[in-house]
Write an enzyme that holds these catalytic residues in place. Structure first.
Site, PDB file in Angstrom:
ATOM      1  N   ASP A   1      41.921  13.773  29.489  1.00 32.00           N
ATOM      2  CA  ASP A   1      43.346  13.590  29.741  1.00 32.00           C
ATOM      3  C   ASP A   1      44.121  14.908  29.672  1.00 32.00           C
ATOM      4  O   ASP A   1      45.061  15.129  30.439  1.00 32.00           O
ATOM      5  CB  ASP A   1      43.928  12.596  28.744  1.00 32.00           C
ATOM      6  CG  ASP A   1      43.530  11.160  29.051  1.00 32.00           C
ATOM      7  OD1 ASP A   1      43.160  10.881  30.202  1.00 32.00           O
ATOM      8  OD2 ASP A   1      43.585  10.326  28.134  1.00 32.00           O
ATOM      9  N   GLY A   2      43.729  15.789  28.754  1.00 38.17           N
ATOM     10  CA  GLY A   2      44.398  17.079  28.650  1.00 38.17           C
ATOM     11  C   GLY A   2      44.246  17.892  29.922  1.00 38.17           C
ATOM     12  O   GLY A   2      45.202  18.516  30.391  1.00 38.17           O
TER      13      GLY A   2
ATOM     14  N   ASN B   1      54.059  13.254  30.269  1.00 36.44           N
ATOM     15  CA  ASN B   1      53.913  12.261  29.202  1.00 36.44           C
ATOM     16  C   ASN B   1      55.173  12.126  28.359  1.00 36.44           C
ATOM     17  O   ASN B   1      55.744  11.057  28.255  1.00 36.44           O
ATOM     18  CB  ASN B   1      52.734  12.621  28.292  1.00 36.44           C
ATOM     19  CG  ASN B   1      51.427  12.032  28.766  1.00 36.44           C
ATOM     20  OD1 ASN B   1      51.377  11.345  29.784  1.00 36.44           O
ATOM     21  ND2 ASN B   1      50.357  12.299  28.049  1.00 36.44           N
ATOM     22  N   GLU B   2      55.572  13.236  27.732  1.00 38.12           N
ATOM     23  CA  GLU B   2      56.710  13.159  26.831  1.00 38.12           C
ATOM     24  C   GLU B   2      57.287  14.533  26.547  1.00 38.12           C
ATOM     25  O   GLU B   2      56.623  15.563  26.717  1.00 38.12           O
ATOM     26  CB  GLU B   2      56.334  12.499  25.496  1.00 38.12           C
ATOM     27  CG  GLU B   2      55.544  13.375  24.530  1.00 38.12           C
ATOM     28  CD  GLU B   2      54.067  13.406  24.782  1.00 38.12           C
ATOM     29  OE1 GLU B   2      53.485  14.518  24.698  1.00 38.12           O
ATOM     30  OE2 GLU B   2      53.483  12.352  25.075  1.00 38.12           O
TER      31      GLU B   2
ATOM     32  N   THR C   1      51.573   5.400  26.004  1.00 39.05           N
ATOM     33  CA  THR C   1      50.389   5.025  25.221  1.00 39.05           C
ATOM     34  C   THR C   1      49.759   6.235  24.534  1.00 39.05           C
ATOM     35  O   THR C   1      48.688   6.109  23.934  1.00 39.05           O
ATOM     36  CB  THR C   1      49.330   4.369  26.130  1.00 39.05           C
ATOM     37  OG1 THR C   1      48.990   5.270  27.182  1.00 39.05           O
ATOM     38  CG2 THR C   1      49.857   3.071  26.722  1.00 39.05           C
ATOM     39  N   ALA C   2      50.409   7.400  24.617  1.00 43.38           N
ATOM     40  CA  ALA C   2      49.855   8.612  24.013  1.00 43.38           C
ATOM     41  C   ALA C   2      50.554   8.883  22.678  1.00 43.38           C
ATOM     42  O   ALA C   2      50.516   8.054  21.772  1.00 43.38           O
ATOM     43  CB  ALA C   2      49.990   9.777  24.996  1.00 43.38           C
ATOM     44  N   TYR C   3      51.190  10.041  22.544  1.00 47.21           N
ATOM     45  CA  TYR C   3      51.862  10.415  21.292  1.00 47.21           C
ATOM     46  C   TYR C   3      52.891   9.361  20.893  1.00 47.21           C
ATOM     47  O   TYR C   3      53.041   9.023  19.712  1.00 47.21           O
ATOM     48  CB  TYR C   3      52.521  11.783  21.497  1.00 47.21           C
ATOM     49  CG  TYR C   3      53.057  12.454  20.257  1.00 47.21           C
ATOM     50  CD1 TYR C   3      52.829  11.945  18.981  1.00 47.21           C
ATOM     51  CD2 TYR C   3      53.789  13.636  20.363  1.00 47.21           C
ATOM     52  CE1 TYR C   3      53.317  12.585  17.865  1.00 47.21           C
ATOM     53  CE2 TYR C   3      54.279  14.290  19.248  1.00 47.21           C
ATOM     54  CZ  TYR C   3      54.050  13.752  18.006  1.00 47.21           C
ATOM     55  OH  TYR C   3      54.543  14.388  16.900  1.00 47.21           O
TER      56      TYR C   3
ATOM     57  N   SER D   1      51.280   6.520  18.989  1.00 45.76           N
ATOM     58  CA  SER D   1      50.852   6.901  17.645  1.00 45.76           C
ATOM     59  C   SER D   1      52.036   7.034  16.701  1.00 45.76           C
ATOM     60  O   SER D   1      51.877   6.928  15.480  1.00 45.76           O
ATOM     61  CB  SER D   1      50.066   8.217  17.689  1.00 45.76           C
ATOM     62  OG  SER D   1      50.912   9.303  18.005  1.00 45.76           O
TER      63      SER D   1
END
Length: 259
Positions: A45-46, A118-119, A159-161, A164
């Site tokens: 993903d990275g 993503n964010e 659904t990533a950071y 969590s």
């Protein structure tokens, strides 16, 4: 004739990705990314985020990216298989991803504008909590948020950071973005918000000299920020390709049922 005749191949530097790259190089004729109709990305993903940022930095419109997982989680990737690639590309389901645009002004007065797929996250730089003022469409909604940080997540990044940090999962096409605190201390009962993706979000760092904060757009960090403004950048839409049986919208939906 395939929909994607001119293909570019990129791979991360991991041994698994390099081995897979060597297998594919002998199986087809590849072109540079600048001349491609589609990009095949090998990695995790990275590396997919890195590839998408490369697409954003190109002058002409970004081309679709079909990723194959040779990393760990591989949420944004398809299964690695070296055979049947043409058929997979022809059957692939496209998903549009709209990035965020982060404009960060540092305490030194310098301005940086970066995309985030993503964010955008804000993180305290010292042991002291960050004190942040949060605005939505120029209206102050949190006069003072004491926390370790806060993040603004897209549906693709929810659904990533964001997850969590106990943020909500946002379905693709929901037209929403998540505003999620990281270890909030005050106000104690505030656990975040879901906002229309047309919203403009501002974060001002209170007492930036004593309580410095960094702003991170995906993997790129700007330290010692004073003010950050965030909005969706619809002019820079990206396209991800997925096998029909592993479509991104299905993955995001099913993440809600994983214990």
């Amino acid at each position: 004739m395939s929909r994607y005749e001119r293909r570019a191949l990129v791979a991360s530097t991991t041994p698994a990705a390099r081995t897979a790259e060597a297998e594919l190089l002998d199986m087809a004729d590849w072109v540079p990314v600048e001349d491609a109709d589609v990009v095949i990305a090998l990695g995790g993903d990275g590396f997919m985020l890195q590839t998408l940022h490369t697409m954003l930095e190109r002058r002409k419109p970004p081309v679709p990216v079909f990723g194959m997982n040779l990393g760990t989680v591989g949420f944004l990737m398809n299964e690695w298989r070296h055979h049947g690639l043409t058929d997979r590309l022809d059957r692939a389901k496209p998903f549009k991803v709209v990035p965020l645009s982060m404009t960060a002004t540092g305490v030194d007065g310098r301005t940086h504008t970066l995309p985030a797929i993503n964010e955008v996250s804000f993180l305290r730089e010292t042991r002291q909590t960050a004190n942040l003022e949060v605005t939505v469409n120029d209206r102050i909604v949190l006069p003072e948020l004491a926390c370790d940080g806060i993040l603004v997540a897209t549906p693709a990044g929810s659904t990533a950071y964001n997850l969590s940090a106990q943020g909500p999962i946002l379905p693709l096409g929901s037209g929403m973005i998540a505003l999620t605190p990281i270890s909030p201390f005050r106000p104690r009962r505030w656990r975040g918000a879901i906002l229309p993706d047309k919203a403009r979000i501002g974060v001002r760092v209170l007492d930036a000299g004593k309580r410095p904060v960094s702003a991170v757009a995906d993997q790129r960090e700007i330290r010692d920020v004073a003010q950050v403004d965030i909005c969706m950048d619809r002019a820079r839409e990206l396209t991800l390709l997925f096998d029909p049986e592993h479509a991104l919208d299905d993955r995001i939906t099913m993440e809600q049922f994983i214990a």
